[in-house]
Design a protein around this motif. Structure first.
Motif, PDB file in Angstrom:
ATOM      1  N   PRO A 346     -11.562  60.758  61.999  1.00 30.20           N
ATOM      2  CA  PRO A 346     -12.867  60.116  61.761  1.00 30.20           C
ATOM      3  C   PRO A 346     -12.737  58.675  61.290  1.00 30.20           C
ATOM      4  O   PRO A 346     -13.570  57.832  61.643  1.00 30.20           O
ATOM      5  N   ILE A 347     -11.687  58.371  60.515  1.00 30.58           N
ATOM      6  CA  ILE A 347     -11.470  56.994  60.085  1.00 30.58           C
ATOM      7  C   ILE A 347     -11.150  56.104  61.284  1.00 30.58           C
ATOM      8  O   ILE A 347     -11.708  55.018  61.450  1.00 30.58           O
ATOM      9  N   GLY A 348     -10.238  56.572  62.143  1.00 33.03           N
ATOM     10  CA  GLY A 348      -9.888  55.806  63.330  1.00 33.03           C
ATOM     11  C   GLY A 348     -11.085  55.584  64.242  1.00 33.03           C
ATOM     12  O   GLY A 348     -11.316  54.465  64.729  1.00 33.03           O
ATOM     13  N   LEU A 349     -11.865  56.629  64.480  1.00 33.58           N
ATOM     14  CA  LEU A 349     -13.041  56.505  65.344  1.00 33.58           C
ATOM     15  C   LEU A 349     -14.083  55.583  64.728  1.00 33.58           C
ATOM     16  O   LEU A 349     -14.730  54.799  65.431  1.00 33.58           O
ATOM     17  N   ALA A 350     -14.246  55.675  63.393  1.00 37.31           N
ATOM     18  CA  ALA A 350     -15.207  54.800  62.715  1.00 37.31           C
ATOM     19  C   ALA A 350     -14.800  53.337  62.877  1.00 37.31           C
ATOM     20  O   ALA A 350     -15.648  52.458  63.120  1.00 37.31           O
ATOM     21  N   LEU A 351     -13.504  53.040  62.754  1.00 35.07           N
ATOM     22  CA  LEU A 351     -13.031  51.668  62.939  1.00 35.07           C
ATOM     23  C   LEU A 351     -13.228  51.194  64.370  1.00 35.07           C
ATOM     24  O   LEU A 351     -13.541  50.021  64.614  1.00 35.07           O
ATOM     25  N   MET A 352     -13.075  52.107  65.329  1.00 37.38           N
ATOM     26  CA  MET A 352     -13.290  51.755  66.731  1.00 37.38           C
ATOM     27  C   MET A 352     -14.746  51.383  67.006  1.00 37.38           C
ATOM     28  O   MET A 352     -15.031  50.608  67.922  1.00 37.38           O
ATOM     29  N   VAL A 353     -15.646  51.937  66.240  1.00 39.85           N
ATOM     30  CA  VAL A 353     -17.066  51.603  66.378  1.00 39.85           C
ATOM     31  C   VAL A 353     -17.411  50.386  65.523  1.00 39.85           C
ATOM     32  O   VAL A 353     -18.117  49.470  65.962  1.00 39.85           O
ATOM     33  N   LEU A 354     -16.880  50.366  64.307  1.00 41.48           N
ATOM     34  CA  LEU A 354     -17.251  49.332  63.347  1.00 41.48           C
ATOM     35  C   LEU A 354     -16.772  47.949  63.763  1.00 41.48           C
ATOM     36  O   LEU A 354     -17.518  46.964  63.640  1.00 41.48           O
ATOM     37  N   ILE A 355     -15.544  47.848  64.261  1.00 45.70           N
ATOM     38  CA  ILE A 355     -15.002  46.521  64.595  1.00 45.70           C
ATOM     39  C   ILE A 355     -15.803  45.844  65.701  1.00 45.70           C
ATOM     40  O   ILE A 355     -16.244  44.695  65.527  1.00 45.70           O
ATOM     41  N   PRO A 356     -16.058  46.481  66.865  1.00 45.75           N
ATOM     42  CA  PRO A 356     -16.903  45.821  67.873  1.00 45.75           C
ATOM     43  C   PRO A 356     -18.317  45.563  67.366  1.00 45.75           C
ATOM     44  O   PRO A 356     -18.925  44.538  67.717  1.00 45.75           O
ATOM     45  N   LEU A 357     -18.845  46.470  66.534  1.00 44.60           N
ATOM     46  CA  LEU A 357     -20.201  46.285  66.020  1.00 44.60           C
ATOM     47  C   LEU A 357     -20.293  45.043  65.140  1.00 44.60           C
ATOM     48  O   LEU A 357     -21.225  44.233  65.274  1.00 44.60           O
ATOM     49  N   VAL A 358     -19.314  44.878  64.240  1.00 52.33           N
ATOM     50  CA  VAL A 358     -19.308  43.699  63.372  1.00 52.33           C
ATOM     51  C   VAL A 358     -19.153  42.431  64.203  1.00 52.33           C
ATOM     52  O   VAL A 358     -19.824  41.421  63.961  1.00 52.33           O
ATOM     53  N   LEU A 359     -18.273  42.472  65.192  1.00 51.51           N
ATOM     54  CA  LEU A 359     -18.089  41.311  66.062  1.00 51.51           C
ATOM     55  C   LEU A 359     -19.375  40.966  66.809  1.00 51.51           C
ATOM     56  O   LEU A 359     -19.652  39.787  67.077  1.00 51.51           O
ATOM     57  N   PHE A 360     -20.165  41.972  67.117  1.00 47.92           N
ATOM     58  CA  PHE A 360     -21.405  41.766  67.870  1.00 47.92           C
ATOM     59  C   PHE A 360     -22.519  41.195  66.995  1.00 47.92           C
ATOM     60  O   PHE A 360     -23.265  40.300  67.428  1.00 47.92           O
ATOM     61  N   VAL A 361     -22.642  41.671  65.753  1.00 49.53           N
ATOM     62  CA  VAL A 361     -23.788  41.288  64.921  1.00 49.53           C
ATOM     63  C   VAL A 361     -23.489  40.103  64.007  1.00 49.53           C
ATOM     64  O   VAL A 361     -24.420  39.518  63.446  1.00 49.53           O
ATOM     65  N   ARG A 362     -22.233  39.720  63.853  1.00 48.78           N
ATOM     66  CA  ARG A 362     -21.920  38.711  62.847  1.00 48.78           C
ATOM     67  C   ARG A 362     -22.506  37.343  63.189  1.00 48.78           C
ATOM     68  O   ARG A 362     -22.931  36.594  62.285  1.00 48.78           O
ATOM     69  N   ILE A 363     -22.580  36.986  64.474  1.00 49.22           N
ATOM     70  CA  ILE A 363     -23.089  35.663  64.832  1.00 49.22           C
ATOM     71  C   ILE A 363     -24.600  35.567  64.579  1.00 49.22           C
ATOM     72  O   ILE A 363     -25.060  34.610  63.943  1.00 49.22           O
ATOM     73  N   PRO A 364     -25.419  36.536  65.038  1.00 47.21           N
ATOM     74  CA  PRO A 364     -26.842  36.489  64.652  1.00 47.21           C
ATOM     75  C   PRO A 364     -27.036  36.538  63.142  1.00 47.21           C
ATOM     76  O   PRO A 364     -27.898  35.848  62.598  1.00 47.21           O
ATOM     77  N   LEU A 365     -26.228  37.344  62.448  1.00 42.70           N
ATOM     78  CA  LEU A 365     -26.369  37.471  60.998  1.00 42.70           C
ATOM     79  C   LEU A 365     -26.044  36.158  60.301  1.00 42.70           C
ATOM     80  O   LEU A 365     -26.787  35.707  59.409  1.00 42.70           O
ATOM     81  N   HIS A 366     -24.948  35.517  60.703  1.00 42.02           N
ATOM     82  CA  HIS A 366     -24.620  34.219  60.113  1.00 42.02           C
ATOM     83  C   HIS A 366     -25.704  33.186  60.408  1.00 42.02           C
ATOM     84  O   HIS A 366     -26.002  32.340  59.561  1.00 42.02           O
ATOM     85  N   GLY A 367     -26.281  33.262  61.601  1.00 37.85           N
ATOM     86  CA  GLY A 367     -27.364  32.349  61.927  1.00 37.85           C
ATOM     87  C   GLY A 367     -28.579  32.555  61.045  1.00 37.85           C
ATOM     88  O   GLY A 367     -29.178  31.595  60.546  1.00 37.85           O
ATOM     89  N   MET A 368     -28.951  33.814  60.810  1.00 37.40           N
ATOM     90  CA  MET A 368     -30.096  34.118  59.961  1.00 37.40           C
ATOM     91  C   MET A 368     -29.871  33.638  58.532  1.00 37.40           C
ATOM     92  O   MET A 368     -30.793  33.208  57.847  1.00 37.40           O
ATOM     93  N   LEU A 369     -28.616  33.695  58.070  1.00 37.14           N
ATOM     94  CA  LEU A 369     -28.291  33.282  56.702  1.00 37.14           C
ATOM     95  C   LEU A 369     -28.055  31.784  56.583  1.00 37.14           C
ATOM     96  O   LEU A 369     -27.931  31.254  55.473  1.00 37.14           O
ATOM     97  N   GLY A 370     -27.946  31.089  57.716  1.00 42.77           N
ATOM     98  CA  GLY A 370     -27.674  29.665  57.684  1.00 42.77           C
ATOM     99  C   GLY A 370     -26.226  29.324  57.378  1.00 42.77           C
ATOM    100  O   GLY A 370     -25.896  28.176  57.076  1.00 42.77           O
ATOM    101  N   LYS A 371     -25.352  30.320  57.450  1.00 40.94           N
ATOM    102  CA  LYS A 371     -23.917  30.104  57.234  1.00 40.94           C
ATOM    103  C   LYS A 371     -23.217  30.175  58.587  1.00 40.94           C
ATOM    104  O   LYS A 371     -22.656  31.193  58.962  1.00 40.94           O
ATOM    105  N   TYR A 372     -23.263  29.095  59.313  1.00 38.29           N
ATOM    106  CA  TYR A 372     -22.943  29.105  60.728  1.00 38.29           C
ATOM    107  C   TYR A 372     -21.450  29.207  60.999  1.00 38.29           C
ATOM    108  O   TYR A 372     -20.625  28.587  60.327  1.00 38.29           O
ATOM    109  N   GLU A 373     -21.132  30.009  62.014  1.00 35.16           N
ATOM    110  CA  GLU A 373     -19.767  30.156  62.504  1.00 35.16           C
ATOM    111  C   GLU A 373     -19.581  29.278  63.739  1.00 35.16           C
ATOM    112  O   GLU A 373     -20.541  28.686  64.264  1.00 35.16           O
TER     113      GLU A 373
END
Length: 498
Positions: A346-373
């Protein structure tokens, strides 16, 4: 899923294949701006050379090949990276299956690579040369174990190939085979493999692979080492003692940053068995442990010799073996059990989901916070607007840095791009009334648009050119807050009419 893996352990590689395909899809869905290393790769992929700058050329060669097939595109960057990473996990997993009797522990060791941020998340986010050294390290471990277990001309040759590729992937890789030799000398079962005449084949093949770049390295010593030495000594210190203490602190923090998550997650999975297994050992655990110990001593020596700033990603080629080492210790203590895979999967599978998810949402999230990447910067729109502002298309673009240069290539692949310091790669270009030179640099919202000195020097050495009327373009960040703009300065330069 656990039952399927127990019946067919190698299904773990199919699972990993799906994970890396998901990462390709995510990269193609997020904004088509380039990270720092991505920009560097597309810029340098204009040429095939034995050396470029402070990084060895192996990954640049791979990217050059990928570009020949897929063009200077985001797909060529992402598909290549994920193929290399999948191959890394494949070789690492095959090594685990060779030296662990327990198929379940081999699966845990393989998926354990996901617990290392530099090997999993950071490798996906931007790193490229580190991706190359992950691959060559895994290939070296696979070849070394094969050569020990089933010595042959092929396995010794493969080990030499892995060593050669590793050295031209990232210079710190050299610690891994050096530490392996010392660790093997301390282990009677493995020592005789070093005194087999076929080790000469290993050395010859490694030398053949390294030699072209090594000759370039000798001729370009300052370019090849200056930036790396600068990073190693980046922390300012007031005395020799202060430098050593600062360096040892950075080394300790690098160890924590690289290994802490892995150790915590494995402690959760193995519980008290992990502590009970610490004193147990086998020939393989002593070999892997010896490699890590010798490397740690070498890193301390690097600090004593003057380094004050050690980065956690620099530990990658040596300490990515940590999950395998922990599994070897558990097996040496005869503490392997079915519940361990039940807990770890379950840890391995969770990381397989979490890593692409974070990569996908981090740019919109940083934009909303004004901390641009870097991916929030509107390079695509900027390049389009700059080129549309002049009726004549430039025959060459002079950019202020590799990231801008790579983004220009991504969005205008028909125009060659150069930056100061890479004059050795320049080719003749048209320069007349219909073929201007375009200069692009970052303005950062200033009222004045001073031309960076290195760009000014480049222009001066190319016919005494200069920028007289710089222009600017300011565009909203991707996913940015209203009113937040990123500024570029640029100028089109034409020959003076005689």
């Amino acid at each position: 899923m656990v039952a399927a893996l127990r019946d067919r352990p190698y299904v773990v590689f199919a699972l990993l294949g799906a994970y890396f395909i998901a990462n390709v899809i995510v990269r193609l869905l997020v904004p088509h701006s380039l990270e720092l290393d991505e920009g560097q790769q597309l810029f340098l992929a204009q040429w095939l050379a034995v050396g470029y700058d402070s990084q060895p050329p192996f990954y640049n060669w791979l990217q050059y090949g990928a570009e020949q097939v897929l063009g200077p595109t985001l797909a060529s960057l992402s598909v290549l990276k994920n193929l290399v990473l999948f191959s890394s996990y494949l070789f690492f997993g095959l090594t685990a299956f060779m030296i662990l009797r327990s198929r379940e522990l081999a699966i845990i060791a393989t998926l354990g690579l996901l617990t290392m941020p530099q090997v999993s998340f950071e490798a996906q986010r931007d790193l490229t040369h580190t991706v190359a050294v992950i691959f060559t390290s895994c290939l070296f471990l696979f070849a070394l174990v094969r050569a020990i277990k089933a010595p042959s001309l092929f396995t010794y040759a493969l080990t030499g190939l892995a060593i050669g590729l590793g050295i031209i992937a990232k210079y710190n890789f050299v610690l891994l085979p050096a530490a392996a030799v010392i660790a093997m000398l301390a282990e009677p079962d493995f020592r005789r493999r070093l005194f087999d005449w076929r080790i000469l084949l290993t050395a010859v093949i490694a030398l053949i692979v390294v030699l072209p770049h090594a000759l370039w390295f000798i001729d370009h010593l300052d370019a090849a080492t200056g930036r790396t030495i600068g990073k190693l000594t980046a922390e300012e210190t007031t005395s020799r003692l202060s430098q050593i203490l600062t360096g040892l602190k950075s080394l300790a923090l690098a160890f924590v940053g690289f290994a802490a998550l892995t150790l915590v997650l494995f402690a959760i999975v193995f519980g008290r068995d992990m502590a009970r297994a610490w004193k147990a050992s086998s020939s393989w655990s002593r070999l892997i442990g010896g490699i890590m110990l010798v490397s740690a001593v070498a890193l301390v020596l690097v600090v004593l010799l003057g380094a004050s700033n050690i980065k956690d990603r620099w530990l990658t080629p040596i300490y990515l073996v940590l999950p395998l080492y922990l599994c070897l210790k558990i097996e040496a203590a005869n503490l392997a059990s079915e519940r361990q895979l039940n807990r770890f999967l379950p840890i391995g599978l969770a990381l397989m989901v979490l890593i692409p998810l974070v990569l996908f949402v981090r740019i919109p999230l940083h934009g909303m916070l004004g901390k641009y990447e870097k991916l929030n910067v509107p390079y695509e729109a900027a390049v389009a607007q700059i080129l549309a502002s002049e009726p004549n298309r430039p025959s060459l673009v002079l950019a202020s840095d590799q990231q801008i240069a790579g983004n220009i290539r991504l969005n205008a692949p028909d125009i060659p791009v150069i930056i100061p310091g890479y004059e050795a790669f320049e080719k003749p270009f048209l320069f007349d009334a219909t073929h201007p030179l375009l200069v692009v640099w970052r303005n950062r919202g200033r009222d004045t648009m001073p031309l960076p000195q290195d760009l000014s020097d480049w222009l001066a050495t190319h016919g005494g050119l200069s920028v007289s009327e710089p222009r600017s373009v300011a565009l909203p960040y991707i996913f940015g807050k209203p009113g937040d703009l990123y500024h570029f300065a640029y100028a089109f330069i034409y020959p003076e009419v005689q």
